[in-house]
Each structure stands twice: as structure tokens, then as C-alpha cells.
Design a protein around this motif. Structure first.
Motif, PDB file in Angstrom:
ATOM      1  N   UNK A 147      16.552   3.011  -1.038  1.00 25.46           N
ATOM      2  CA  UNK A 147      16.530   3.551   0.318  1.00 25.46           C
ATOM      3  C   UNK A 147      15.300   3.047   1.072  1.00 25.46           C
ATOM      4  N   UNK A 148      14.157   3.063   0.369  1.00 25.60           N
ATOM      5  CA  UNK A 148      12.902   2.631   0.973  1.00 25.60           C
ATOM      6  C   UNK A 148      12.983   1.158   1.378  1.00 25.60           C
ATOM      7  N   UNK A 149      13.590   0.330   0.512  1.00 25.25           N
ATOM      8  CA  UNK A 149      13.725  -1.091   0.793  1.00 25.25           C
ATOM      9  C   UNK A 149      14.523  -1.300   2.076  1.00 25.25           C
ATOM     10  N   UNK A 150      15.625  -0.535   2.203  1.00 24.51           N
ATOM     11  CA  UNK A 150      16.452  -0.646   3.415  1.00 24.51           C
ATOM     12  C   UNK A 150      15.629  -0.295   4.641  1.00 24.51           C
ATOM     13  N   UNK A 151      14.892   0.814   4.520  1.00 29.25           N
ATOM     14  CA  UNK A 151      14.119   1.261   5.661  1.00 29.25           C
ATOM     15  C   UNK A 151      13.076   0.224   6.060  1.00 29.25           C
ATOM     16  N   UNK A 152      12.328  -0.293   5.081  1.00 32.47           N
ATOM     17  CA  UNK A 152      11.299  -1.282   5.384  1.00 32.47           C
ATOM     18  C   UNK A 152      11.923  -2.537   5.997  1.00 32.47           C
ATOM     19  N   UNK A 153      13.145  -2.870   5.543  1.00 27.54           N
ATOM     20  CA  UNK A 153      13.834  -4.024   6.113  1.00 27.54           C
ATOM     21  C   UNK A 153      14.039  -3.819   7.612  1.00 27.54           C
ATOM     22  N   UNK A 154      14.579  -2.657   7.981  1.00 30.48           N
ATOM     23  CA  UNK A 154      14.856  -2.422   9.394  1.00 30.48           C
ATOM     24  C   UNK A 154      13.574  -2.327  10.217  1.00 30.48           C
ATOM     25  N   UNK A 155      12.585  -1.593   9.686  1.00 26.75           N
ATOM     26  CA  UNK A 155      11.317  -1.449  10.423  1.00 26.75           C
ATOM     27  C   UNK A 155      10.729  -2.825  10.716  1.00 26.75           C
ATOM     28  N   UNK A 156      10.710  -3.690   9.690  1.00 30.75           N
ATOM     29  CA  UNK A 156      10.062  -4.979   9.882  1.00 30.75           C
ATOM     30  C   UNK A 156      10.928  -5.964  10.646  1.00 30.75           C
ATOM     31  N   UNK A 157      12.237  -5.754  10.592  1.00 27.88           N
ATOM     32  CA  UNK A 157      13.111  -6.594  11.417  1.00 27.88           C
ATOM     33  C   UNK A 157      12.838  -6.285  12.895  1.00 27.88           C
ATOM     34  N   UNK A 158      12.727  -5.000  13.218  1.00 28.36           N
ATOM     35  CA  UNK A 158      12.455  -4.628  14.607  1.00 28.36           C
ATOM     36  C   UNK A 158      11.061  -5.121  15.028  1.00 28.36           C
ATOM     37  N   UNK A 159      10.066  -4.850  14.186  1.00 30.79           N
ATOM     38  CA  UNK A 159       8.721  -5.337  14.495  1.00 30.79           C
ATOM     39  C   UNK A 159       8.694  -6.856  14.580  1.00 30.79           C
ATOM     40  N   UNK A 160       9.444  -7.505  13.703  1.00 29.43           N
ATOM     41  CA  UNK A 160       9.499  -8.957  13.704  1.00 29.43           C
ATOM     42  C   UNK A 160      10.061  -9.498  15.004  1.00 29.43           C
ATOM     43  N   UNK A 161      11.094  -8.831  15.519  1.00 35.96           N
ATOM     44  CA  UNK A 161      11.683  -9.230  16.801  1.00 35.96           C
ATOM     45  C   UNK A 161      10.638  -9.131  17.908  1.00 35.96           C
ATOM     46  N   UNK A 162       9.962  -7.980  17.952  1.00 36.71           N
ATOM     47  CA  UNK A 162       8.969  -7.764  19.006  1.00 36.71           C
ATOM     48  C   UNK A 162       7.830  -8.777  18.896  1.00 36.71           C
ATOM     49  N   UNK A 218       0.831  -1.209   0.000  1.00 37.41           N
ATOM     50  CA  UNK A 218       0.000   0.000   0.000  1.00 37.41           C
ATOM     51  C   UNK A 218       0.865   1.258   0.000  1.00 37.41           C
ATOM     52  N   UNK A 219       1.926   1.224   0.811  1.00 31.13           N
ATOM     53  CA  UNK A 219       2.850   2.361   0.856  1.00 31.13           C
ATOM     54  C   UNK A 219       3.470   2.627  -0.507  1.00 31.13           C
ATOM     55  N   UNK A 220       3.908   1.545  -1.148  1.00 29.64           N
ATOM     56  CA  UNK A 220       4.570   1.699  -2.445  1.00 29.64           C
ATOM     57  C   UNK A 220       3.575   2.194  -3.493  1.00 29.64           C
ATOM     58  N   UNK A 221       2.360   1.645  -3.489  1.00 33.29           N
ATOM     59  CA  UNK A 221       1.345   2.056  -4.471  1.00 33.29           C
ATOM     60  C   UNK A 221       1.023   3.539  -4.311  1.00 33.29           C
ATOM     61  N   UNK A 222       0.875   3.972  -3.067  1.00 32.25           N
ATOM     62  CA  UNK A 222       0.566   5.381  -2.831  1.00 32.25           C
ATOM     63  C   UNK A 222       1.746   6.258  -3.256  1.00 32.25           C
ATOM     64  N   UNK A 223       2.951   5.810  -2.927  1.00 34.55           N
ATOM     65  CA  UNK A 223       4.132   6.575  -3.328  1.00 34.55           C
ATOM     66  C   UNK A 223       4.244   6.697  -4.839  1.00 34.55           C
ATOM     67  N   UNK A 224       3.906   5.608  -5.547  1.00 38.23           N
ATOM     68  CA  UNK A 224       3.948   5.652  -7.007  1.00 38.23           C
ATOM     69  C   UNK A 224       2.868   6.590  -7.544  1.00 38.23           C
ATOM     70  N   UNK A 225       1.663   6.528  -6.957  1.00 39.51           N
ATOM     71  CA  UNK A 225       0.574   7.406  -7.402  1.00 39.51           C
ATOM     72  C   UNK A 225       0.951   8.868  -7.213  1.00 39.51           C
ATOM     73  N   UNK A 226       1.600   9.175  -6.099  1.00 39.75           N
ATOM     74  CA  UNK A 226       1.962  10.558  -5.815  1.00 39.75           C
ATOM     75  C   UNK A 226       3.291  10.950  -6.471  1.00 39.75           C
ATOM     76  N   UNK A 227       3.889  10.017  -7.189  1.00 43.86           N
ATOM     77  CA  UNK A 227       5.158  10.328  -7.842  1.00 43.86           C
ATOM     78  C   UNK A 227       6.301  10.502  -6.862  1.00 43.86           C
ATOM     79  N   UNK A 228       6.207   9.859  -5.698  1.00 48.90           N
ATOM     80  CA  UNK A 228       7.254  10.031  -4.693  1.00 48.90           C
ATOM     81  C   UNK A 228       8.284   8.918  -4.730  1.00 48.90           C
TER      82      UNK A 228
END
Lengths: 477, 477
Positions: free
Chosen positions: B382-397, B364-374
Motif C-alpha cells: 500500500x505504501x509503495x502505491x502511495x509513494x508512487x502517486x505522491x512522487x508522480x504528482x510531484x514529478x509532474x510539477x 527515511x519514512x520507511x526506516x522510521x516506520x520499521x523502527x516504530x513497527x508500523x
């Protein structure tokens, strides 16, 4: 600053992104080695050269394009870019940027830089950012405003978010109904510039009550000696400051408005809203649904730091996990049945997963219908009937296919019958869930999209497991 | 036909809906009983009375509101409503309605009624509906157009859907650069009416090449003897007829445009696009994503008949079912493991379901970013790296929480470890899937939202089962 075609613009943006990357690489290389005076000088020179190139490239862009560029780069690079923006453009670029960018800039720039941004802002623009600007800086700026502007600013802040009042501007040109066309033309010539997106001027009587509007076109078309009242239009779409912005945006769309007056209960003009603000609002409202459905916050920055993102996703992840635990407990009820017929475990996700998808389809339809104002109480009953029949027919078809699939693998007629019937029942049930979740959220005054995908999926999954394993434990043992 | 506040409008619409319902009830009651001449008369009278009331109520509404009303009622009632619309308003109401309504009307109304709709349409409006209008009626109407209009119409149809050319209008007012302000004013007064949403007029040189624009405001502000060339703006946002409408809509939004010229490669003006058309386009594009993600067709009518809905949903339901069969086969690989540890079947949906949700969040994030041209190639890394870390942390929790949950129910440390680690791995994997699916669809020139929820869910589910059951069969046996 002439307009570039889309492709040219993209090329320019790419070359700027490359420059930003180069700067970072230079920094990294130099930081890895030991620092000597010579190297420092070399680094500084390289930097300076690239900064100059960056500055040139960036300032060729339109203000709105620079703002867009700020949105699509990671936070650390935003400051790098900010530093090269020409001083006389920072205010406009800042105003063109979205709220995330504005907040990032305000909470990280030194005070001197912030003052540069706000020093030439008018009351209108200040009203939009009062919430996010450091208080003492705002107070300092307020002192420089006229009494009227200060009053207006206080007033504007009293409206709640997403109301017409919070989006209106005090920048407008008011005409008295007994003025002649030439008087109005003369006054316009005196002030030299009309408010942005002025397609019409607002006409008032002697008490200041709105009586009509006169388009610029009419001013051009009519004899200079005509009285405004005779040629104005009295068919005026107007709003109250407490109207919801969403309602106003729909009206702008439906009636093709460029600008409209905002009035109080006695008909006096409070302000003006225009299509620019409404288009931004629509865009936000529309793209929010996609994120809200899966439990994301629409105001989140795509490039926000990892930790703040983890935090903002926490709540709905927790709800998601809780819902899934419930789903797991539903299955747990049938542990005995499962241990006797292990193939049920292999087949059960089919019933649940298709149900989840059907539920989300219906929920998406309802959410879109609500956003477009196409769903109300009366027709939601009709819609429910329709979704029932559509999914009953699809359920029959998919039920047969799934029954055949399971027969191919397990040659068990009773099992095939059970899974086929479970499929049919679950599809109808899932459609009902998908219809109810957003309507219930709406009824409870929440955003109907909010987490609807998470809730719908969990509910449809549970029902799927319950129906399939329930039928199996009754008929297959 | 003055504007009603939102609440008033809703009340009016409700009372019309009630009238429509009453008519149906009267019909039903009479149809149930045996028909006698007397009853027929009574029915006709009741009908007539209600039709008159309905007619009065409906024709009080703005054209755009009647069009909206058509959109929110079931198909059979649309014709009932259509019959009471005043003859001189049918064209405008028709043009204000969305494409679904237009198609329904055109394919069901008698020819005489269709001719009434199109008899006063100009070439511009005809261009929008040529695809859906019966061919022989269109040809009949074409003969009545001027040669120029016929040429323009042919030309307009040659542009592909979703291009600027397909949305432009030939209704524009062209100014020569050496005219004086008073000449232009005089010409405007002669034609009496400017095109809709005219904020500016397009300026050309002697060869007809666009050299600038002059706003109505400037015409009002300047001395009648000024030459246009001296006061026009040369900073013109313009489009090519082959530009994508989506690109143009973004430019309208970003540069706050009301209207803009469309030119050919030599700079000659082909037509004009305005904010009204762009707002409609934006609205459609934005609300499409929500539906496309779950495999629905955004052009589908909320109130389309059951059978056509069943058919239009068929393809993606089939794909969905196929994907779910694959998921089931993944589980089938571990039938042996499952039969030895039946609690795995109870726990496995936890890993899969949370993964499915995370995948959909990222998508959903990617689709919205593409729609908004972001989102572009550079920052998607960069986004892939960020999502990796966010979900790694969430995954741990979440991994820890799920491990505890399973320990409460099964007191098996090894099992808790396995499910915790599976959770962590699957969340990171799901985020990667959610990122890849829309980007891959975009790369393959599909709509990035198209079915992305179905594909992402199935892929994340399979991975979830594979990882969890895989780890379990290695470490728990």
C-alpha cells in the motif's frame, strides 16, 4: 486479555489484516456485478459473518494493540476496524492511538460516535485532545465536569506545546507532612486506586508548598505510627510548568524517574508528570530527526491521503529545487572550461557526491549530539577541530584514490593532481558545512535537523563543483 | 545533592568546564617556559587550588550529571575530572556513564583505580561490564561473590547482545501466592529496601512458576489478612530471555510498564527488566538511525581520538567512493553526447540531486516506520502505491518547473521536454529505490538504516544521469 508473546501478537494482527482485506474483496466483487435483491442479501450475510469474526479477533487484543493496529492500516480500513471495537473500550483505544489517528477519527466519525468516545473521559484526557475535538461537542462535555475540573482544564490549555505544563496531569495523591503513615494508608484505602504509575506521593506543608516525596515502598517499610515528615525524602526532582518537555524527558532518563511534581514559582504543586508521557515524548522527538533532516514533517501520517502528502512535502521540495538550480548555475559558470575538457563533466560528480555524503555525516553527528545534549559552545570548537583533522586525513586518502582512478581513465597527470587536491579541499569544506548548518539552525531557534540534509547536500555539492572546476580552469588550460 | 533546575545545572557545568580549561592553560604556560624549582612549586600550588575548587563543584552534582559531564568533554580532560570524583561515588558515576566512557576509563586507568570502581558492584552491574573489564581483575572480583551470584553472572553472560536476557537483573522480590499481605509486608520491612523501580512484586506457586503480580499499591490498599492469590493480577506482561530487547522496549512503551518478569519456557522466573533499562535502550536505538543512514557507527564516541575515528569511518567511505565511481562511469557512457551538447553537463545535476533527495525522503519514512513497527509486508505494498502517486504528482510539477528553468537559459523546446520527462521518471524511480533499500536491508537481516543514505543517493544519482542523458542522446541528436 492476557498478554501475548510478540510472535502470537503478530499472527493475530496478520489474521485481522486478512479479514479486513477479505471484506474489501467481497465488496469489490459484488460491486462489479449487477445488484439484485438476492445478491444484496448474500453480500450482507457474508459481511455479517466476517464482521463477527473480525469483532471477535479484534476484541481479544489489548487496547494499546488495537490502537497500534489502527496506525498501520490505510485510512478507509480504519473506520471498518473502528466499528467492531467494543463500546466500553473505544475511549481507551482512542487515547492510546497517536494524534494522526485521533484526528482522522474525529474529523470523520458521526457526532454520536464522537460523544461515545468522550463521554467518560476525565479532565486530564480531555485536555490532551481539546485542540482537535469539534468545539460544540467539547462545550457540551465541559458542562458535565465539576467546577474544579473545568478550571484545571482551562489552566492546562494555557501552556504552550512541548512544555511540561501541557503534559502534566491533575491526577495525584497529596500527603500532608504531619500525617502518620497509617493515616495515609487509610486514605489510600478509601479512594481505592492511586493515579497510574504512582511510585511516590507528594508531601506538602500547611500552605500547600511541596516539601518532599514519600515512596510507596517507604509507606510499606515504616511503622504505621511514623510521621511522614520524618521518613520522607527531601531530595526531590521537580519541574516548572514552563520547563520544556525535552528538558524534563532528559531528566526522567538521567535520574530514572517514574513520576515527578510540577510546581509554580512559590513551590505549590500544579500537577504531576509520569514516565509514560515522557517515554512517548522521547520516542517522538527521537524519530523526528530522521524525517526532519530530509525535509519531511514528522507529524505526517504514513498512510495519509496522497494529496495531503503532496501538499505537506511541497515547501521543502521547492527549497530543494531552488538549491539545485543554484548548484546548476555554479556549473554554468564553467561551461567554457567544460566544453574544452568534457572529461571534467564525467569526473565532477565524484568530488561533489563524496562531499555531500561527508557533509551529511558531520551534520548527523551534530544533530544527534544536540538531541542528546552532548554538544555545547565550548566543545563544538573541539569537535570542529577534530572533524577538520579526520576529514583532512580521509581527504588525503580519498584524494589519492580518486587521482589514481582518473589517471587510469585519462592518463593526465595534471588532471589527476587537480581532482586529488579538489577532493581534499572539498572534504574539509563539506565537514565544515555539515557542522555549521545544524548549529546555525539551532542558533536561529529552528529544529537543528530541519531540512539540514537538503541544505548541507546542496552547499557541499556547489562547493565541490566550484573547487574542482575552478582549479581545473586555472591549472588545466 | 538536591535537584537543580535545568538552567542552574547548565551554569554549574559551564563553570566546571571553565575550571578544566584553566588547568590546561596553566599547564601550557608553564610547560612553555624553562622549568625551575620555583616555577614548579608555583604551578603545583595553582593546580592544587584549582583542583580543590573543581572537586567541590563536581561533587555538588548528581551522579548522573557527572556521568553526563564525562560524555561531553574531550578524552584527556575525562581523567582530570575522574580524579576529583569522591571515592564513594565512583561506582555509581561509572555505572551511569555510557559504554564509550566506561571503555575509555577501563583501558586507561591504573588497576588500583579500576578495583575501586568494581569492588562494591553487585552481580547485576558486573554482568553489564564483563566484556570490557580486564579479565584478571574480573576474576579477582568474582571470587568475592556468593555462589549464587557467580552462577547468575555466568548465566546472564550467555544471552546474546540486544536480547532481554542480556538486560535483565536478578534483583527482585518474589512472593508466594498463599502468603498473606501482612507476611509480605513483614518480609519487605526485614530486607529494608526493594529493588529499584519496583512497582510490583512477582507471585509464584509452590514450584516457582509465575502465576501473577501484586502491585505495591494493592499491598497498601488491601486488608493485611488477605491472601495474595485472591488480590493479585493474573494479566501479566512477561518476556522470555531470548526475546529481542527492541520487542520488549516496544511492549514497555505500549503497555506503560515499569517492570516485568522474564521467564523460561516452563514459566519459572529468571529475572526482571525495568523501564530504566528500556528507556536507555530506546534512546540508543532511536538515535542510531540518524547515524547509521550516512554510514556512521552509532557506538562511536563524539570525542574519540582522530585516528580511531578515521578508521571507523573507512569502510563506508570506501563503499561511498566505489558507488560514486560507478555513477561517474554512467556519465562516462555519454561522453560523446555531452561533448556535442555541453549544456547537458550543466543541467544533469538537477535531475540527479532532486532524485537523491526524494530517494532519501522515502528511505527515511520507511526506516522510521520499521523502527516504530508500523510497516509490515501487507502495508508496504500500500505504501509503495502511495509513494508512487505522491512522487508522480510531484514529478509532474517539478518537471514543468525544471523545463521552464532550462527554457529560460537555453530556449530549446526539445531540451525542456527531455529534462521535464527525465525529472518525472527519475522521481518515481528514486522513490522506488528509497523504498527498496531499507526493506532489502531488513530482509537480509541488516539494520535497515545501515548506509541506506549512501546506497540510495548513489542509486538515485546513477538513475538520474542515465535517464536524462539517455533520453537526451536519443531525442536531441
Amino acid at each position: 486479555m492476557t498478554y501475548q508473546s510478540g510472535q502470537q501478537l503478530n499472527q493475530q494482527i496478520d489474521s485481522i489484516l486478512e479479514l479486513l482485506n477479505k471484506q474489501e474483496i467481497v465488496q469489490t466483487i459484488f460491486h462489479r456485478q449487477q445488484h439484485t435483491a438476492e445478491k444484496n442479501l448474500l453480500e450482507a450475510m457474508l459481511h455479517k459473518q466476517q464482521a463477527a469474526e473480525l469483532e471477535e479477533q479484534v476484541n481479544k487484543l489489548h487496547n494499546a494493540d488495537i490502537a497500534h493496529l489502527l496506525e498501520i492500516i490505510p485510512i478507509n480500513k480504519r473506520f471498518q476496524l473502528w466499528q467492531v471495537i467494543a463500546a466500553d473500550r473505544v475511549t481507551e483505544v482512542f487515547l492510546d492511538a497517536n494524534e494522526n489517528i485521533q484526528e482522522t477519527l474525529l474529523s470523520n466519525l458521526p457526532e454520536g460516535e464522537i460523544l461515545k468516545i468522550i463521554q467518560f473521559m476525565d479532565a486530564d484526557d480531555l485536555a490532551f485532545i481539546t485542540d482537535i475535538i469539534p468545539k460544540h461537542l467539547m462545550e457540551q462535555r465541559l458542562l458535565e465536569l465539576s467546577q474544579d475540573d473545568q478550571l484545571w482544564l482551562n489552566h492546562a490549555q494555557s501552556y504552550k506545546e512541548d512544555s511540561v505544563g501541557s503534559l502534566m496531569s491533575n491526577d495525584m495523591f497529596i500527603v500532608k507532612q504531619f500525617e502518620m503513615v497509617k493515616d495515609v494508608s487509610k486514605r489510600i484505602r478509601e479512594i481505592k486506586k492511586l493515579p497510574d504509575q504512582s511510585d511516590k506521593l507528594f508531601v506538602v506543608d500547611s500552605r500547600g508548598v511541596l516539601t518532599g516525596v514519600i515512596s510507596l515502598e517507604k509507606l510499606l517499610l515504616n511503622n504505621p505510627k511514623k510521621i511522614i515528615k520524618e521518613i520522607m525524602s527531601t531530595n526531590v526532582v521537580h519541574f516548572s510548568a514552563n520547563d520544556s518537555a525535552s528538558h524534563a524527558a532528559k531528566a526522567f532518563e538521567r535520574y530514572d524517574l517514574i513520576s515527578a511534581p510540577v510546581i509554580n514559582e512559590r513551590g505549590k504543586i500544579l500537577g504531576r508528570i509520569n514516565v509514560e508521557v515522557m517515554m512517548d515524548y522521547l520516542r517522538e522527538e527521537n524519530t523526528e530527526d530522521v524525517l526532519n533532516m530530509v525535509g519531511l514533517n514528522a507529524e505526517d501520517d504514513l498512510f495519509a491521503p496522497v494529496i495531503s502528502t503532496v501538499r505537506s512535502r511541497g515547501l521543502w521540495l521547492g527549497i530543494n529545487l531552488f538549491a539545485v538550480f543554484l548548484v546548476s548555475r555554479v556549473i554554468g559558470l564553467f561551461e567554457q572550461t567544460l566544453s574544452e575538457m568534457i572529461y571534467l563533466a564525467v569526473l565532477m560528480p565524484i568530488v561533489a557526491a563524496v562531499g555531500g555524503n561527508i557533509g551529511n555525516q558531520t551534520a548527523s553527528l551534530v544533530i544527534r549530539g544536540l538531541t542528546l545534549g552532548q554538544i555545547n559552545l565550548q566543545n563544538s570548537i573541539h569537535l570542529a577541530k577534530k572533524e577538520f583533522f579526520v576529514n583532512a586525513i580521509n581527504g588525503l586518502i580519498l584524494g589519492v584514490v580518486v587521482a589514481l582512478f582518473s589517471f587510469v581513465f585519462y592518463q593526465n597527470t595534471a588532471l589527476s593532481l587537480v581532482i586529488g587536491i579538489a577532493m581534499l579541499l572539498n572534504l574539509v569544506m563539506a565537514a565544515f558545512i555539515g557542522l555549521s548548518v545544524p548549529l546555525a539552525l539551532k542558533y536561529l531557534n529552528y529544529d537543528p535537523a530541519m531540512g539540514s540534509s537538503i541544505i548541507t547536500t546542496a552547499a557541499a555539492d556547489s562547493m565541490g563543483f566550484l573547487i574542482f572546476l575552478g582549479l581545473a580552469s586555472v591549472f588545466l588550460i
